[in-house]
Write a protein that holds these residues in place. Structure first.
Motif, PDB file in Angstrom:
ATOM      1  N   LEU A 137       0.306  41.593   3.516  1.00  0.00           N
ATOM      2  CA  LEU A 137       1.272  42.600   3.951  1.00  0.00           C
ATOM      3  C   LEU A 137       0.986  43.922   3.247  1.00  0.00           C
ATOM      4  O   LEU A 137       1.025  44.996   3.863  1.00  0.00           O
ATOM      5  CB  LEU A 137       2.697  42.141   3.654  1.00  0.00           C
ATOM      6  N   ALA A 138       0.680  43.843   1.960  1.00  0.00           N
ATOM      7  CA  ALA A 138       0.347  45.057   1.210  1.00  0.00           C
ATOM      8  C   ALA A 138      -0.873  45.740   1.801  1.00  0.00           C
ATOM      9  O   ALA A 138      -0.946  46.974   1.842  1.00  0.00           O
ATOM     10  CB  ALA A 138       0.109  44.710  -0.262  1.00  0.00           C
ATOM     11  N   ARG A 139      -1.850  44.960   2.270  1.00  0.00           N
ATOM     12  CA  ARG A 139      -3.026  45.536   2.926  1.00  0.00           C
ATOM     13  C   ARG A 139      -2.619  46.448   4.075  1.00  0.00           C
ATOM     14  O   ARG A 139      -3.124  47.557   4.232  1.00  0.00           O
ATOM     15  CB  ARG A 139      -3.920  44.427   3.485  1.00  0.00           C
ATOM     16  N   GLN A 140      -1.675  45.976   4.895  1.00  0.00           N
ATOM     17  CA  GLN A 140      -1.228  46.759   6.040  1.00  0.00           C
ATOM     18  C   GLN A 140      -0.493  48.018   5.595  1.00  0.00           C
ATOM     19  O   GLN A 140      -0.733  49.110   6.123  1.00  0.00           O
ATOM     20  CB  GLN A 140      -0.305  45.910   6.922  1.00  0.00           C
TER      21      GLN A 140
ATOM     22  N   GLY B 229     -11.452  44.084  -6.485  1.00  0.00           N
ATOM     23  CA  GLY B 229     -12.528  45.031  -6.263  1.00  0.00           C
ATOM     24  C   GLY B 229     -12.427  45.766  -4.945  1.00  0.00           C
ATOM     25  O   GLY B 229     -13.312  46.546  -4.591  1.00  0.00           O
ATOM     26  N   THR B 230     -11.359  45.557  -4.197  1.00  0.00           N
ATOM     27  CA  THR B 230     -11.121  46.205  -2.911  1.00  0.00           C
ATOM     28  C   THR B 230      -9.641  46.102  -2.579  1.00  0.00           C
ATOM     29  O   THR B 230      -8.947  45.214  -3.094  1.00  0.00           O
ATOM     30  CB  THR B 230     -11.939  45.534  -1.786  1.00  0.00           C
ATOM     31  N   ASP B 231      -9.145  47.017  -1.732  1.00  0.00           N
ATOM     32  CA  ASP B 231      -7.746  46.916  -1.313  1.00  0.00           C
ATOM     33  C   ASP B 231      -7.608  46.082  -0.046  1.00  0.00           C
ATOM     34  O   ASP B 231      -6.513  45.964   0.508  1.00  0.00           O
ATOM     35  CB  ASP B 231      -7.121  48.302  -1.106  1.00  0.00           C
ATOM     36  N   LYS B 232      -8.712  45.494   0.410  1.00  0.00           N
ATOM     37  CA  LYS B 232      -8.700  44.628   1.588  1.00  0.00           C
ATOM     38  C   LYS B 232      -9.440  43.321   1.285  1.00  0.00           C
ATOM     39  O   LYS B 232     -10.485  43.030   1.875  1.00  0.00           O
ATOM     40  CB  LYS B 232      -9.339  45.332   2.783  1.00  0.00           C
TER      41      LYS B 232
ATOM     42  N   PRO C 144      -9.581  36.728   3.199  1.00  0.00           N
ATOM     43  CA  PRO C 144      -8.732  35.542   2.980  1.00  0.00           C
ATOM     44  C   PRO C 144      -9.352  34.524   2.031  1.00  0.00           C
ATOM     45  O   PRO C 144      -8.670  33.960   1.178  1.00  0.00           O
ATOM     46  CB  PRO C 144      -8.574  34.962   4.384  1.00  0.00           C
ATOM     47  N   GLY C 145     -10.673  34.321   2.155  1.00  0.00           N
ATOM     48  CA  GLY C 145     -11.325  33.313   1.333  1.00  0.00           C
ATOM     49  C   GLY C 145     -11.413  33.665  -0.136  1.00  0.00           C
ATOM     50  O   GLY C 145     -11.730  32.804  -0.964  1.00  0.00           O
ATOM     51  N   THR C 146     -11.133  34.917  -0.473  1.00  0.00           N
ATOM     52  CA  THR C 146     -11.226  35.336  -1.879  1.00  0.00           C
ATOM     53  C   THR C 146      -9.868  35.424  -2.573  1.00  0.00           C
ATOM     54  O   THR C 146      -9.821  35.655  -3.787  1.00  0.00           O
ATOM     55  CB  THR C 146     -11.918  36.704  -1.996  1.00  0.00           C
ATOM     56  N   ILE C 147      -8.792  35.263  -1.818  1.00  0.00           N
ATOM     57  CA  ILE C 147      -7.448  35.457  -2.390  1.00  0.00           C
ATOM     58  C   ILE C 147      -7.234  34.554  -3.607  1.00  0.00           C
ATOM     59  O   ILE C 147      -6.661  34.968  -4.617  1.00  0.00           O
ATOM     60  CB  ILE C 147      -6.355  35.174  -1.342  1.00  0.00           C
ATOM     61  N   PHE C 148      -7.701  33.300  -3.525  1.00  0.00           N
ATOM     62  CA  PHE C 148      -7.517  32.356  -4.627  1.00  0.00           C
ATOM     63  C   PHE C 148      -8.842  31.971  -5.275  1.00  0.00           C
ATOM     64  O   PHE C 148      -8.941  30.920  -5.899  1.00  0.00           O
ATOM     65  CB  PHE C 148      -6.808  31.094  -4.129  1.00  0.00           C
ATOM     66  N   SER C 149      -9.837  32.818  -5.130  1.00  0.00           N
ATOM     67  CA  SER C 149     -11.151  32.503  -5.686  1.00  0.00           C
ATOM     68  C   SER C 149     -11.072  32.325  -7.205  1.00  0.00           C
ATOM     69  O   SER C 149     -10.465  33.143  -7.903  1.00  0.00           O
ATOM     70  CB  SER C 149     -12.143  33.614  -5.360  1.00  0.00           C
TER      71      SER C 149
END
Length: 222
Positions: free
Chosen positions: A111-114, A142-145, A148-153
């Motif tokens: 949501l914050a991305r949007q 390292g990015t504001d976007k 999905p696969g990195t959210i819990f990396s």
């Protein structure tokens, strides 16, 4: 059609029936009917859509994604980082609640991305807290976007900046401004989620809807 004229056309002469499913149907937007299941979802009256295979669940998903591209993020469960998410279980809570805060975190980050991507649509001019959220995401991922696969990396180190820490209050373990390993997110998720949500609500317009959508919820179920 003029009275008295009967149109005869063979099915073989029809140029196109559309795709075999909503994902591949180029006629989806042209032929879509705004039935109650869709309008209820669009207006936020319903948030889970159930139905047999072929009943139109993915069509509704695709319609929302295509109709509101700047305020909608859609995810499929085949792309979801299950292997990383399973490590976010909170200890000491009932099994049906152990992933509540991690799901909230995933949705709030997106949501914050949007919200960050379209600052011109915000209602408030005071964006101090929004900047703190933006800095938190950028410094952590390292990015504001983030994908999905990195959210819990496991490689992610959550960067709780001073502005964010001040809004969180006392955290477990005495953490203030620090790097929090992703494996420790369950210890702080509730506080982090509350800060992100309150920060977003303080600047978002109540006239604009945002959608975080998940398709294929039934994948793998027998």
């Amino acid at each position: 059609m003029p009275s008295g004229i009967v149109s005869k056309m063979r099915l073989a002469d029809l140029p196109d029936f559309g795709g075999t499913d909503a994902d591949n149907d180029r006629l989806l937007l042209d032929c879509f009917e705004d039935l109650p299941a869709y309008t209820n979802a669009r207006q936020g009256l319903k948030y889970i859509i159930l139905g047999r295979k072929g009943s139109g669940k993915t069509a509704i998903y695709r319609r929302l994604v295509q109709q509101y591209p700047h305020h909608t993020l859609g995810f499929t469960f085949s792309d979801y980082p299950w292997a990383h998410h399973v490590k976010q279980a909170q200890a000491g809570v009932p099994p049906e609640q152990c992933y509540v805060e991690s799901w909230k975190y995933f949705c709030l980050i997106n949501l914050a991305r949007q919200v960050i991507a379209f600052p011109s649509s915000l209602a408030s001019v005071d964006r101090t807290k929004l900047k703190a959220v933006s800095d938190f995401i950028k410094d952590s991922y390292g990015t504001d976007k983030p994908e999905p696969g990195t959210i819990f990396s496991p490689s992610v180190q959550l960067q709780i900046n001073s502005e964010m820490a001040a809004g969180l209050g006392p955290l477990k373990g005495g953490v203030t401004v620090n790097r929090v390993p992703m494996k420790d997110l369950p210890l702080y998720a509730a506080e982090v989620n509350r800060f992100i949500l309150e920060s977003l609500l303080s600047v978002m317009s109540r006239e604009r809807r945002h959608y975080i959508l998940f398709d294929q919820l039934d994948q793998g179920l027998s």
